[in-house]
Design a protein around this motif. Structure first.
Motif, PDB file in Angstrom:
ATOM      1  N   UNK A  34      27.599   1.959 -14.901  1.00 17.88           N
ATOM      2  CA  UNK A  34      27.873   1.299 -16.169  1.00 17.88           C
ATOM      3  C   UNK A  34      26.802   1.631 -17.192  1.00 17.88           C
ATOM      4  N   UNK A  35      27.247   1.933 -18.424  1.00 18.86           N
ATOM      5  CA  UNK A  35      26.311   2.190 -19.515  1.00 18.86           C
ATOM      6  C   UNK A  35      26.243   1.024 -20.480  1.00 18.86           C
ATOM      7  N   UNK A  36      26.937  -0.045 -20.148  1.00 14.01           N
ATOM      8  CA  UNK A  36      27.038  -1.173 -21.065  1.00 14.01           C
ATOM      9  C   UNK A  36      26.358  -2.417 -20.518  1.00 14.01           C
ATOM     10  N   UNK A  37      25.444  -2.246 -19.593  1.00 13.93           N
ATOM     11  CA  UNK A  37      24.822  -3.385 -18.941  1.00 13.93           C
ATOM     12  C   UNK A  37      23.767  -4.065 -19.788  1.00 13.93           C
ATOM     13  N   UNK A  38      23.165  -5.049 -19.186  1.00 13.90           N
ATOM     14  CA  UNK A  38      22.123  -5.854 -19.807  1.00 13.90           C
ATOM     15  C   UNK A  38      20.839  -5.039 -19.963  1.00 13.90           C
ATOM     16  N   UNK A  39      20.026  -5.361 -20.980  1.00 12.97           N
ATOM     17  CA  UNK A  39      18.773  -4.635 -21.147  1.00 12.97           C
ATOM     18  C   UNK A  39      17.782  -4.945 -20.024  1.00 12.97           C
ATOM     19  N   UNK A  40      18.059  -5.997 -19.247  1.00 17.34           N
ATOM     20  CA  UNK A  40      17.205  -6.312 -18.099  1.00 17.34           C
ATOM     21  C   UNK A  40      17.200  -5.190 -17.070  1.00 17.34           C
ATOM     22  N   UNK A  41      18.256  -4.352 -17.053  1.00 13.77           N
ATOM     23  CA  UNK A  41      18.313  -3.247 -16.103  1.00 13.77           C
ATOM     24  C   UNK A  41      17.162  -2.268 -16.294  1.00 13.77           C
ATOM     25  N   UNK A  42      16.576  -2.246 -17.493  1.00 10.48           N
ATOM     26  CA  UNK A  42      15.433  -1.379 -17.754  1.00 10.48           C
ATOM     27  C   UNK A  42      14.267  -1.715 -16.825  1.00 10.48           C
ATOM     28  N   UNK A  43      14.147  -2.996 -16.489  1.00  9.90           N
ATOM     29  CA  UNK A  43      13.016  -3.429 -15.663  1.00  9.90           C
ATOM     30  C   UNK A  43      13.360  -3.605 -14.191  1.00  9.90           C
ATOM     31  N   UNK A  44      14.531  -4.171 -13.896  1.00 11.46           N
ATOM     32  CA  UNK A  44      14.803  -4.576 -12.509  1.00 11.46           C
ATOM     33  C   UNK A  44      15.928  -3.805 -11.843  1.00 11.46           C
ATOM     34  N   UNK A  45      16.708  -3.040 -12.585  1.00 15.91           N
ATOM     35  CA  UNK A  45      17.792  -2.295 -11.972  1.00 15.91           C
ATOM     36  C   UNK A  45      18.924  -3.171 -11.481  1.00 15.91           C
ATOM     37  N   UNK A  46      19.910  -2.551 -10.851  1.00 16.13           N
ATOM     38  CA  UNK A  46      21.099  -3.279 -10.414  1.00 16.13           C
ATOM     39  C   UNK A  46      20.849  -4.110  -9.164  1.00 16.13           C
ATOM     40  N   UNK A  47      19.882  -3.678  -8.351  1.00 12.57           N
ATOM     41  CA  UNK A  47      19.671  -4.337  -7.067  1.00 12.57           C
ATOM     42  C   UNK A  47      18.260  -4.907  -6.984  1.00 12.57           C
ATOM     43  N   UNK A  48      18.138  -6.039  -6.339  1.00  8.39           N
ATOM     44  CA  UNK A  48      16.837  -6.689  -6.183  1.00  8.39           C
ATOM     45  C   UNK A  48      15.949  -5.856  -5.251  1.00  8.39           C
ATOM     46  N   UNK A  49      14.788  -5.472  -5.747  1.00 13.17           N
ATOM     47  CA  UNK A  49      13.843  -4.713  -4.932  1.00 13.17           C
ATOM     48  C   UNK A  49      12.514  -5.433  -4.769  1.00 13.17           C
ATOM     49  N   UNK A  50      12.351  -6.594  -5.424  1.00 12.06           N
ATOM     50  CA  UNK A  50      11.106  -7.345  -5.333  1.00 12.06           C
ATOM     51  C   UNK A  50      11.412  -8.825  -5.134  1.00 12.06           C
ATOM     52  N   UNK A  51      10.632  -9.455  -4.282  1.00  9.32           N
ATOM     53  CA  UNK A  51      10.777 -10.876  -4.020  1.00  9.32           C
ATOM     54  C   UNK A  51       9.488 -11.588  -4.433  1.00  9.32           C
ATOM     55  N   UNK A  52       9.620 -12.792  -4.953  1.00 15.49           N
ATOM     56  CA  UNK A  52       8.460 -13.566  -5.393  1.00 15.49           C
ATOM     57  C   UNK A  52       8.466 -14.916  -4.687  1.00 15.49           C
ATOM     58  N   UNK A  53       7.301 -15.377  -4.307  1.00 19.10           N
ATOM     59  CA  UNK A  53       7.196 -16.639  -3.571  1.00 19.10           C
ATOM     60  C   UNK A  53       7.539 -17.820  -4.474  1.00 19.10           C
ATOM     61  N   UNK A  54       7.877 -18.940  -3.853  1.00 17.25           N
ATOM     62  CA  UNK A  54       8.187 -20.158  -4.609  1.00 17.25           C
ATOM     63  C   UNK A  54       6.990 -20.606  -5.442  1.00 17.25           C
ATOM     64  N   UNK A  55       5.786 -20.493  -4.858  1.00 13.43           N
ATOM     65  CA  UNK A  55       4.587 -20.889  -5.587  1.00 13.43           C
ATOM     66  C   UNK A  55       4.378 -20.013  -6.824  1.00 13.43           C
ATOM     67  N   UNK A  56       4.603 -18.718  -6.672  1.00 13.68           N
ATOM     68  CA  UNK A  56       4.482 -17.798  -7.819  1.00 13.68           C
ATOM     69  C   UNK A  56       5.475 -18.182  -8.914  1.00 13.68           C
TER      70      UNK A  56
END
Length: 520
Positions: A34-56
């Motif tokens: 898709x070329x019409x996605x959200x601008x968030x794709x610039x940073x995180x892409x289509x798939x989750x590759x990073x996890x953050x702790x609840x405390x973070x």
């Protein structure tokens, strides 16, 4: 280190059927290439590759809470104070009276109504927070200019321009809250800025009360109000330009890691962030969704009383037999009651993930108060009637919850902006009507206007339950469809979660995205 890396996610397995590239079911939308996605794709892409702790995430949310809600609250505080400045001026020597006063009240909402869709369109093309800040600065200047004239035509024109500048506020703030906070956090954050409606009534009443002691001849008291409030607006606008973030992608006050974490926090909600391209299909979906029109109608049911009371509440109190100075100070408890109700409705809204039930809580006291003002009109019980005036202010919390409803129940950036625009057009139209329901010929009791408030808010009670029922039904259908897709594709629960994450930032509407869940 709180951030944990994981490998890229495989979207299919050899033994399972992958998602169709062009599925027969329109509810499952392909996100491949898709070329019409959200601008968030610039940073995180289509798939989750990073996890953050609840405390973070908790620390990150606290950091956001120190930046975003206070600035949003400052904007709303300024807007409502500036919008209702006419209410204070009306009993402080304001030179316009009678039907011309009604028309000056109406002018603000005419400008608001006419410019709502153009301002939403412009804001989507620009950095939304910067656009908002510039509007705040301009309306501060316009407000100060109202101290330079005493003619009806000049006041009408300036109030018209004021409405044009202020109509961008609610859509922008709703959009920013929806980009940075999860669904179960949005109701409270919307309440944090909307509570300013009540607090400004307290603040404005005390300020106007203090100014009323001014006995000099150099400048009329109402002009001091305009100069003071206009200067405050300019300062707030500058602060917004400097510090309010436009989106998680462009939040300069956050590190890159924190921006990614913000996006991963909201990924599960499927609401996305922003897309600069206007999409015709999303506009069509917005205007053909029955829920949109129910929200528009519900907003109008709330806005007509708002247009009446925001300009006439002080006049109603004064007509109970109080002096102008007493009226200014006696109007302040109503703001406190409204503020408490707004915070309660925001808390309840998120705590129980309910948007319509809190509206009912907000409407019932107003209905009771309006009934008291009508039924006890000739009783001569000033204290009881004053208490009734305080009660009728609780209805304002309903609009706060409608804003939270829009933030939580709409996906697709163009659809969000379209529905927010329609909601605020309805708000402007309702307020225009509201300025005319308290007619000079009905003074001093304004019984027809009070009856209109009673009827309108009673109708809105039924609209709330209808909207809640529709969303519950749609969630039930969505759940059944998801189970069908799991069986058809052979997905496990893990596969479903992967697909849900991949759809989050594709700028899909809530109806296009099978994984979207409606808040009732």
């Amino acid at each position: 280190m709180v951030i944990q890396k994981s490998g890229s996610v495989d979207t299919g397995h050899d033994t399972k059927e992958p998602i169709d590239e062009k599925p027969a079911d329109a509810e499952i939308v392909s996100v491949m290439g898709s070329e019409n996605g959200d601008e968030a794709l610039e940073l995180v892409g289509k798939e989750r590759t990073q996890q953050f702790s609840e405390e973070y995430n908790r620390r990150l949310r606290r950091k956001l809470d120190f930046i975003i809600p206070p600035l949003c609250a400052a904007v709303y505080f300024t807007q409502f104070l500036d919008k209702t400045s006419l209410n204070y001026a009306s009993i402080m020597g304001f030179p316009i009276t009678g039907q011309q006063y009604n028309l000056v009240s109406l002018a603000f909402y005419v400008g608001f109504l006419i410019w709502e869709f153009p301002t939403v369109y412009i804001s989507q093309k620009l950095r939304v927070a910067k656009y908002l800040g510039c509007n705040v600065v301009v309306w501060g200047i316009i407000l100060m200019l109202q101290a330079s004239t005493s003619s009806f035509s000049a006041f009408f024109a300036l109030r018209f321009l004021l409405g044009m500048c202020e109509c961008c506020v609610a859509p922008t703030l709703i959009l920013i809250i929806s980009m940075f906070y999860k669904k179960d956090e949005q109701g409270v954050r919307v309440a944090y800025f909307y509570v300013m409606n009540g607090l400004t009534q307290v603040f404005g009443g005390f300020v106007a009360y203090g100014i009323s002691f001014y006995s000099g001849k150099a400048i009329a008291p109402y002009k001091i109000v305009y100069l003071l409030l206009g200067g405050l607006a300019i300062l707030v606008g500058i602060a917004v330009i400097l510090w309010l973030p436009d989106s998680p992608v462009h939040a300069r006050l956050l590190s890159k890691e924190e921006r990614i974490a913000v996006l991963e926090r909201v990924r599960e909600d499927q609401s996305g962030t922003t897309n600069k391209r206007w999409k015709k299909d999303q506009i069509i979906e917005a205007v053909t969704d029955i829920r949109t029109w129910l929200i528009v109608l519900s907003t109008m049911m709330t806005s007509i009383p708002n247009g009446a009371l925001s300009n006439f509440s002080n006049i109603i109190i004064k007509n109970l037999g109080y002096s102008s100075r007493q009226t200014l100070i006696l109007s302040t408890p109503a703001g406190g009651i409204a503020a408490v109700m707004t915070l309660f409705c925001g808390w309840y809204s998120d705590r129980f993930m309910s948007r319509m039930v809190p509206i009912v809580f907000a409407l019932v006291p107003t209905i009771v108060g309006a009934a008291m003002l009508i039924g006890l009109n000739d009783s001569g019980q000033k204290g009881v009637l004053l208490f009734a005036v305080y009660l009728i202010g609780t209805f304002g919390s309903a609009l706060s919850t409608i804003y939270a409803y829009n933030a939580s129940n709409t996906s697709g950036h163009t659809k969000k902006n379209t529905i927010n625009g329609m909601t605020l057009v309805s708000f402007g139209l309702g307020n225009i009507i509201g300025t005319e329901i308290f007619q000079p010929k009905d003074a001093p009791n304004y019984i027809p206007g009070k009856i209109a408030i009673l009827v309108l808010l009673t109708v809105q009670l039924f609209l709330c339950y209808l909207l809640r029922g529709i969303n519950l039904h749609m969630n039930k259908q969505r759940k059944a469809r998801l189970e069908e897709e799991k069986a058809r594709h052979g997905w496990t629960d893990e596969d479903v979660q992967k697909e849900r994450e991949r759809h989050a930032f594709m700028d899909l509407t809530d109806k296009q995205n099978l994984f979207f869940v409606y808040t009732t």
